[in-house]
Design a protein around this motif. Structure first.
Motif, PDB file in Angstrom:
ATOM      1  N   HIS A  62       0.862  -1.184   0.000  1.00 46.04           N
ATOM      2  CA  HIS A  62       0.000   0.000   0.000  1.00 46.04           C
ATOM      3  C   HIS A  62       0.895   1.229   0.000  1.00 46.04           C
ATOM      4  N   HIS A  64       1.200   3.994   2.058  1.00 47.34           N
ATOM      5  CA  HIS A  64       1.461   4.821   3.239  1.00 47.34           C
ATOM      6  C   HIS A  64       2.935   5.225   3.336  1.00 47.34           C
ATOM      7  N   ASP A  66       5.255   5.140   5.565  1.00 43.92           N
ATOM      8  CA  ASP A  66       6.272   4.262   6.152  1.00 43.92           C
ATOM      9  C   ASP A  66       6.475   2.979   5.344  1.00 43.92           C
ATOM     10  N   HIS A  67       5.816   2.875   4.190  1.00 41.76           N
ATOM     11  CA  HIS A  67       5.978   1.700   3.328  1.00 41.76           C
ATOM     12  C   HIS A  67       6.491   2.069   1.941  1.00 41.76           C
ATOM     13  N   HIS A 157      -7.499  -0.948   5.386  1.00 40.33           N
ATOM     14  CA  HIS A 157      -6.395  -0.131   5.916  1.00 40.33           C
ATOM     15  C   HIS A 157      -6.176   1.048   4.962  1.00 40.33           C
ATOM     16  N   ASP A 176      -0.017  -4.118   5.715  1.00 37.93           N
ATOM     17  CA  ASP A 176      -0.813  -3.700   6.876  1.00 37.93           C
ATOM     18  C   ASP A 176      -2.234  -4.265   6.829  1.00 37.93           C
TER      19      ASP A 176
HETATM   20 ZN   LIG Z   1      -0.126   1.504   6.500  1.00 34.94          ZN
END
Ligand SMILES: [Zn+2]
Length: 244
Positions: A62, A64, A66-67, A157, A176
């Motif tokens: 995904h 986000h 932090d990814h 998520h 996640d």
């Molecule tokens: Zn996430």
């Protein structure tokens, strides 16, 4: 970096995991950590006796912050293609995330909340670093990349959250969709992510059904330790845990 299965390596600086998959000298990065994780990635590739040119692609569970953190840098310096589910493509390209359904203040009394916040802020993961060019995938698609990952769309998520099955290796990378450590409460064990980080928590719980029937003995999450007791037990426990 630790090897969790033959040719599958876990990279982490404490809060978020990402993974390097090796196949015949080619490398696939599953998720890309936080922006400040670039040096960790470069070191990990070198430790495997490879160079950045061997990094064929970055496959995101995904979009986000932090990814996706090192994805654009990997694209521009290592010429790696970046893959993301079509429903998260706009978030990846534009760097704007829709609001989440839980409130951060409900976690203010938790030590883990601050641990996660400071760790991610130190690594520049407070906002999404956009990826200028992404290739999208859809539910059920098997990608011609190292490990031949198959995408299992499991929204909630984020709209485009997906788990990735490495069928030949009995490994499910859940991003996640399913974590084994709650980054806001610190609770350990299979569970969906906390409401404060989910776009749609009821949908995230419903989406666990998408993982049913997947035969994998190892679950590798975006947050927490690897799970080695199979998907059936992981799903049972995640449902029992419920929302947080
Ligand atoms: Zn996430």
């Amino acid at each position: 970096m630790t090897q969790v299965r033959e040719g599958i390596h876990r990279l982490t600086q404490g809060v978020v995991n990402f993974y390097l998959i090796e196949e015949g000298g080619r490398l696939l990065l599953v998720d890309a950590g936080a922006p400040g994780d670039w040096d960790l990635l470069v070191r990990a590739v070198a430790d495997l006796g490879r160079g950045l040119d061997d990094l064929e692609a970055v496959l995101l569970t995904h979009a986000h912050a932090d990814h996706i953190g090192t994805a654009e840098r990997a694209r521009t310096t290592a010429h790696a293609r970046v893959f993301v589910h079509q429903a998260d493509a706009a978030m990846a390209r534009e760097g704007s995330a829709p609001s989440n359904d839980g409130k951060a203040r409900s976690y203010l009394l938790r030590t883990e909340f601050y641990r996660t916040l400071f760790s991610l802020a130190r690594r520049g993961a407070t906002r999404i670093v956009p990826v200028r060019e992404v290739t999208t995938f859809a539910d059920g698609e098997t990608l011609d990349l190292p490990g031949r990952p198959r995408a299992v769309h499991a929204p909630g998520h984020t709209d485009g959250s997906a788990a990735l099955l490495l069928e030949g290796r009995g490994v499910l990378l859940t991003g996640d969709v399913l974590a084994t450590r709650n980054p806001l409460t610190g609770r350990v064990g299979p569970q969906i992510m906390p409401s404060g980080l989910n776009h749609d928590t009821p949908q995230a719980l419903r989406s666990l059904a998408a993982l049913e029937g997947i035969a994998a003995d190892v679950v590798l999450p975006g947050h927490g330790e690897p799970w080695t007791d199979g998907t059936v037990e992981a799903l049972r426990l995640a449902r029992a845990a419920g929302p947080s």
